[in-house]
Design a protein around this motif. Sequence first.
Motif, PDB file in Angstrom:
ATOM      1  N   TYR A  32     -51.610  18.372 -28.801  1.00 16.20           N
ATOM      2  CA  TYR A  32     -50.810  19.323 -28.020  1.00 16.20           C
ATOM      3  C   TYR A  32     -50.319  18.685 -26.721  1.00 16.20           C
ATOM      4  O   TYR A  32     -49.133  18.768 -26.384  1.00 16.20           O
ATOM      5  N   LEU A  33     -51.207  18.044 -26.000  1.00 19.82           N
ATOM      6  CA  LEU A  33     -50.831  17.434 -24.725  1.00 19.82           C
ATOM      7  C   LEU A  33     -49.825  16.301 -24.934  1.00 19.82           C
ATOM      8  O   LEU A  33     -48.900  16.125 -24.131  1.00 19.82           O
ATOM      9  N   GLU A  34     -49.996  15.558 -26.014  1.00 17.03           N
ATOM     10  CA  GLU A  34     -49.048  14.479 -26.331  1.00 17.03           C
ATOM     11  C   GLU A  34     -47.650  15.042 -26.594  1.00 17.03           C
ATOM     12  O   GLU A  34     -46.650  14.512 -26.072  1.00 17.03           O
ATOM     13  N   LEU A  35     -47.579  16.116 -27.377  1.00 16.26           N
ATOM     14  CA  LEU A  35     -46.275  16.681 -27.721  1.00 16.26           C
ATOM     15  C   LEU A  35     -45.617  17.369 -26.527  1.00 16.26           C
ATOM     16  O   LEU A  35     -44.415  17.228 -26.299  1.00 16.26           O
ATOM     17  N   ILE A  36     -46.404  18.110 -25.767  1.00 14.74           N
ATOM     18  CA  ILE A  36     -45.867  18.799 -24.586  1.00 14.74           C
ATOM     19  C   ILE A  36     -45.341  17.791 -23.571  1.00 14.74           C
ATOM     20  O   ILE A  36     -44.307  18.007 -22.915  1.00 14.74           O
ATOM     21  N   ALA A  37     -46.036  16.663 -23.445  1.00 20.33           N
ATOM     22  CA  ALA A  37     -45.649  15.659 -22.453  1.00 20.33           C
ATOM     23  C   ALA A  37     -44.274  15.067 -22.728  1.00 20.33           C
ATOM     24  O   ALA A  37     -43.584  14.631 -21.803  1.00 20.33           O
TER      25      ALA A  37
ATOM     26  N   ILE B 146     -56.496  24.981 -28.394  1.00 21.55           N
ATOM     27  CA  ILE B 146     -55.281  25.014 -27.582  1.00 21.55           C
ATOM     28  C   ILE B 146     -55.169  26.364 -26.897  1.00 21.55           C
ATOM     29  O   ILE B 146     -55.279  27.410 -27.546  1.00 21.55           O
ATOM     30  N   SER B 147     -54.936  26.358 -25.603  1.00 21.56           N
ATOM     31  CA  SER B 147     -54.868  27.591 -24.839  1.00 21.56           C
ATOM     32  C   SER B 147     -53.762  28.513 -25.341  1.00 21.56           C
ATOM     33  O   SER B 147     -52.675  28.062 -25.704  1.00 21.56           O
TER      34      SER B 147
ATOM     35  N   LEU C 215     -46.728  24.200 -19.925  1.00 24.71           N
ATOM     36  CA  LEU C 215     -48.046  23.695 -20.273  1.00 24.71           C
ATOM     37  C   LEU C 215     -49.034  24.848 -20.150  1.00 24.71           C
ATOM     38  O   LEU C 215     -48.991  25.602 -19.172  1.00 24.71           O
ATOM     39  N   PHE C 216     -49.937  25.014 -21.116  1.00 25.89           N
ATOM     40  CA  PHE C 216     -50.929  26.079 -21.090  1.00 25.89           C
ATOM     41  C   PHE C 216     -52.320  25.514 -20.816  1.00 25.89           C
ATOM     42  O   PHE C 216     -52.712  24.500 -21.397  1.00 25.89           O
TER      43      PHE C 216
ATOM     44  N   PHE D 174     -49.461  15.977 -15.063  1.00 29.74           N
ATOM     45  CA  PHE D 174     -48.147  16.326 -15.592  1.00 29.74           C
ATOM     46  C   PHE D 174     -47.095  16.525 -14.498  1.00 29.74           C
ATOM     47  O   PHE D 174     -45.950  16.844 -14.795  1.00 29.74           O
ATOM     48  N   GLU D 175     -47.512  16.375 -13.234  1.00 31.80           N
ATOM     49  CA  GLU D 175     -46.615  16.560 -12.093  1.00 31.80           C
ATOM     50  C   GLU D 175     -45.932  17.931 -12.153  1.00 31.80           C
ATOM     51  O   GLU D 175     -44.716  18.066 -12.007  1.00 31.80           O
ATOM     52  N   ILE D 176     -46.763  18.952 -12.363  1.00 30.15           N
ATOM     53  CA  ILE D 176     -46.265  20.320 -12.491  1.00 30.15           C
ATOM     54  C   ILE D 176     -45.699  20.808 -11.162  1.00 30.15           C
ATOM     55  O   ILE D 176     -46.310  20.620 -10.106  1.00 30.15           O
ATOM     56  N   GLY D 177     -44.541  21.444 -11.230  1.00 30.64           N
ATOM     57  CA  GLY D 177     -43.904  21.958 -10.017  1.00 30.64           C
ATOM     58  C   GLY D 177     -44.192  23.421  -9.757  1.00 30.64           C
ATOM     59  O   GLY D 177     -44.241  23.855  -8.606  1.00 30.64           O
TER      60      GLY D 177
END
Length: 219
Positions: free
Chosen positions: A45-50, A73-74, A127-128, A167-170
């Motif tokens: 999941y993290l790979e695909l979301i990234a 997965i959340s 991202l969850f 992920f440098e989330i804003g």
Amino acid sequence: MAAVSGPDLARFWSLLRDVPVSDDAEFLYGADAAGRLRTENLRRYLELIARNRPRVMLVGEAPGHRGHTISGISFTSVRQLTARPGLITGDPEGDGFRVPPEPAFGWEASSGVVWGAMASWRGPLPLFWPIFPHHPHEPGRPASNRTPRAAEVAAGAPVALALGEAFEIGTFVAVGRKAEAALARHGVPAVPVRHPAQGGARVFTRQLAELNAESTTAP
């Protein structure tokens, strides 16, 4: 063209492994068969979301026994993993997630509401992640949910923050007051939205649509 490197998740995984878990909670990413499946799904999941560089992170409360606790997965239950092969990418061949051969539960209401809202989301999928990353349950009843304690939220918050930093989330979106308060204690402002459970589905969906509209029209 050089390959684009993904986020460095080493600190996230290290902190996740170190979160203390009491007798009335389940450590989700262990070495048993269920834990390995969850870990594989979470890594995928993290790979695909990234790949799409998400700008928004939805921070929930804790994994539910019908959804995250099974899938890893959340805000995601088995139904989301099986109803649409390319849940994240849209690939008709599927996204490579694993499903337990005989899951105890195949559907969770909150997961359905969240992914229903994603159907009209414009831009990279958010991202969850939950503010407490493991499954709190009633004593002796693993197939139940309980509210995470203050100490559990405090222990889990650094994991969520490490993931957001990687992920440098804003924009952080707090799904429920516990997530909002925990992020605020770390000096992280978050957009509060209603939790989709217990009658909050309609409000949650509307608030998320409004947030998406604002983010896509901002200069």
